[in-house]
Design an enzyme around this catalytic site. Structure first.
Site, PDB file in Angstrom:
ATOM      1  CG  ASP A 176     -11.117  14.340 -14.851  1.00  0.00           C
ATOM      2  OD1 ASP A 176     -10.439  13.811 -15.759  1.00  0.00           O
ATOM      3  OD2 ASP A 176     -12.063  13.761 -14.288  1.00  0.00           O
ATOM      4  CE  LYS A 188     -13.617   6.035 -18.090  1.00  0.00           C
ATOM      5  NZ  LYS A 188     -14.074   7.301 -17.552  1.00  0.00           N
ATOM      6  CE1 TYR A 243     -17.582   9.196 -15.651  1.00  0.00           C
ATOM      7  CE2 TYR A 243     -17.157   9.131 -13.299  1.00  0.00           C
ATOM      8  CZ  TYR A 243     -17.460   8.481 -14.482  1.00  0.00           C
ATOM      9  OH  TYR A 243     -17.653   7.129 -14.485  1.00  0.00           O
ATOM     10  NE  ARG A 297      -2.896   0.255   3.292  1.00  0.00           N
ATOM     11  CZ  ARG A 297      -2.157   0.497   4.386  1.00  0.00           C
ATOM     12  NH1 ARG A 297      -1.500   1.634   4.495  1.00  0.00           N
ATOM     13  NH2 ARG A 297      -2.087  -0.384   5.351  1.00  0.00           N
TER      14      ARG A 297
HETATM   15  C1  LIG Z   1     -14.494   7.698 -16.204  1.00  0.00           C
HETATM   16  C2  LIG Z   1     -14.180   9.040 -15.688  1.00  0.00           C
HETATM   17  C3  LIG Z   1     -13.900   9.255 -14.331  1.00  0.00           C
HETATM   18  C4  LIG Z   1     -13.996   8.163 -13.303  1.00  0.00           C
HETATM   19  O1  LIG Z   1     -13.019   7.187 -13.474  1.00  0.00           O
HETATM   20  P1  LIG Z   1     -13.215   5.624 -13.102  1.00  0.00           P
HETATM   21  O2  LIG Z   1     -11.951   5.029 -13.553  1.00  0.00           O
HETATM   22  O3  LIG Z   1     -14.439   5.153 -13.831  1.00  0.00           O
HETATM   23  O4  LIG Z   1     -13.413   5.556 -11.617  1.00  0.00           O
HETATM   24  C5  LIG Z   1     -13.557  10.532 -13.936  1.00  0.00           C
HETATM   25  N1  LIG Z   1     -13.503  11.559 -14.812  1.00  0.00           N
HETATM   26  C6  LIG Z   1     -13.773  11.392 -16.118  1.00  0.00           C
HETATM   27  C7  LIG Z   1     -13.693  12.553 -17.042  1.00  0.00           C
HETATM   28  C8  LIG Z   1     -14.125  10.137 -16.604  1.00  0.00           C
HETATM   29  O5  LIG Z   1     -14.413   9.983 -17.911  1.00  0.00           O
END
Ligand SMILES: *Cc1c(COP(=O)(O)O)cnc(C)c1O
Length: 381
Positions: free
Chosen positions: A171, A196, A99, A47
Site C-alpha cells: 500500500d 489522498k 490502515y 464497468r
Molecule cells: C485512506 C487509506 C486507505 C483507504 O482508502 P479509502 O480511499 O479511504 O477507501 C487505505 N490505506 C491507507 C494507507 C490509507 O491512508
C-alpha cells in the site's frame, strides 16, 4: 521513455478523438455502441471499461512502472479487489500496523470467509520469515505506517517473500510513486488510496491497483469487472487532474513538513516527533533514504505527558480537525480518539499510540501560518 515529471503531466493519454482536446473528455456513457453485431469493440460497458477511466489507469501504470493500472471507487474497494486474489485456505502475512479500514476488512470480512492472516511487524524481517507457512501466498504491508511513520523495506521483504513463492503487496498511499516505486523494488502489486495524495484535494474517494505482470493484470481485471466497484468518469477526471501536480504538491508538502518538524523539535511542550528522517541513526532513516526519494507530508508528535490533546486540537484555527491526509489543506487528528479509536486502549498503547499523540497531514499553506497556528494552540495548553 520520458522522465517521471513529464509522465505525471502527459502520461496515459490515448489519442481517442479528433477534436484536438488536450485532455481526455469525461465520457458520461455507461454503454457503447457496436457498429455491427459481431464486431470486437474496445469499450462496451462502463464497468468493463470507460475511456476516461482508462486514461487515468494508464497513467498510474506508467508512474508505478507496472503492467496495468486499475481504478476503483475508493482505496478500500481496491484493497478488497486485491485481496480477492486469494481463496479460503490461503494464508497472508500482513503488517501489524496497517490502515484501520484494511484491518476491518481482514478481520470482519476475509477471516470469516476462510482466508488466514498472521499480523507481523514487517520492520522485523526475521519475524516475517518465521511467519511463513506452507499455504502462505502473500506478504501485505504499508512502507510507511500510520500514525507512527515506521518504515518497512520493500527490498528485504520481497526477497524473503519470493524465496517462499509468495507475492508482495504494498500500500503506497503515503509515499506515492513520486517518492517510491515499490514494483521496481520487488513488489508484485501496488495499491493506493488515491483519495489522498494522488487526488490531493479532498474532493472525492478513489483507489488504484497497479500490477507488475500480465498474468496478475488479467486476474485483477476479472476481479475489478466482477466485483464492480469501479471509479466513475467524473472522479477519474479529477484524479487525472490531481496527478498532474503531484510532484510540485509533494515537494511543498515535504518542505512545509520539515519546517514544522524543526519548530516542534524546539518546542518544550512536545515530547516525541515521528517522521522517518528525524533520527538519522535509525534503520527507518536508512531504509527511506535507500528506497525512497523522501518521506512525505505526514508527521506525528506527542505532547508532553499530561498535556491535553483535545484542548490543543480544539484551539487550532487554520489547521482543520479531520481524518484523511494528503490534501492541499492541512489536517490534524488525534489517533486515539479518531482514526484508531476502534482499537482497544491497551492494544493501542502497546502499538505506541498514546492519548497525547497528534497526527498532522501538512498541507500547502504558507508554513509560517501553520506554525503560527500551532504556536497559538500550544500557548493555550
Ligand atoms: C485512506 C487509506 C486507505 C483507504 O482508502 P479509502 O480511499 O479511504 O477507501 C487505505 N490505506 C491507507 C494507507 C490509507 O491512508
Amino acid at each position: 521513455m520520458v522522465k517521471f515529471n513529464t509522465l505525471l503531466v502527459r502520461g496515459g493519454k490515448p489519442d481517442d478523438n479528433n477534436t484536438g482536446a488536450v485532455n481526455v473528455p469525461i465520457y458520461n456513457s455507461s454503454t457503447f455502441r457496436y457498429p455491427k453485431l459481431g464486431t470486437d469493440v474496445r469499450w462496451d460497458y462502463e464497468r468493463s471499461g470507460n475511456p476516461t477511466r482508462d486514461a487515468v489507469e494508464n497513467v498510474c501504470a506508467e508512474l508505478e512502472n507496472g503492467d496495468r493500472g486499475f481504478a476503483f471507487s475508493s482505496g478500500m474497494a481496491a484493497i478488497h479487489a486485491a485481496l480477492s486474489l486469494f481463496k479460503p485456505g490461503d494464508h497472508i502475512i500482513i503488517g501489524d500496523n496497517i490502515y484501520g479500514g484494511t484491518f476491518r476488512l481482514v478481520n470482519d470480512f476475509l477471516k470469516p470467509r476462510g482466508i488466514e492472516f498472521s499480523e507481523v511487524d514487517t520492520q522485523d524481517v526475521q519475524a516475517v520469515e518465521a511467519a511463513f507457512q506452507k499455504n502462505t501466498k502473500a506478504v501485505y504491508f504499508e512502507t510507511v505506517t500510520n500514525p507512527l511513520l515506521k518504515v518497512s523495506s520493500v527490498k528485504q521483504l520481497a526477497q524473503v517473500a519470493h524465496q517462499h513463492h509468495a507475492m508482495v503487496i504494498v500500500d503506497n498511499t503515503f509515499l506515492t510513486p513520486y517518492l517510491q516505486r515499490p514494483l521496481d523494488l520487488g513488489a508484485d502489486l501496488v495499491l493506493h488510496s488515491a483519495t489522498k495524495y494522488l487526488g490531493g484535494h479532498s474532493d472525492f474517494t478513489a483507489g488504484i491497483i497497479v500490477t507488475k505482470t500480465k498474468e496478475l493484470s488479467d486476474q485483477v481485471y476479472t476481479l475489478q469487472n466482477s466485483i464492480g466497484a469501479v471509479l466513475a468518469p467524473q472522479e477519474a477526471n479529477l484524479l487525472r487532474r490531481g496527478i498532474q501536480t503531484l510532484n510540485i504538491r509533494m515537494d511543498r508538502h515535504i518542505q512545509n513538513a520539515q519546517k514544522i518538524i524543526d519548530y516542534l523539535l524546539s518546542n518544550p511542550k512536545v515530547g516525541k516527533v515521528y517522521y522517518p528522517t528525524v533520527d538519522k541513526s535509525s534503520e527507518d532513516y536508512q531504509i527511506i533514504t535507500d528506497e525512497a526519494n523522501g518521506a512525505g507530508g505526514v508527521l506525528s508528535f506527542e505532547l508532553q505527558d499530561g498535556l491535553d490533546a483535545a484542548k490543543f486540537v480544539n484551539s487550532l484555527k487554520l489547521i482543520i480537525l479531520a481524518v484523511s491526509l494528503g490534501a492541499a489543506e492541512s489536517l490534524v487528528e488525534v489517533p486515539a480518539f479518531m482514526s484508531h479509536f476502534e482499537i482497544p486502549k491497551p492494544q493501542r498503547l502497546e502499538m505506541g499510540i498514546k492519548d497525547e499523540l497528534i497526527r498532522l497531514s501538512v498541507g500547502l499553506e504558507d508554513a509560517d501560518d501553520l506554525i503560527a497556528d500551532l504556536d497559538q494552540a500550544f500557548a493555550k495548553i
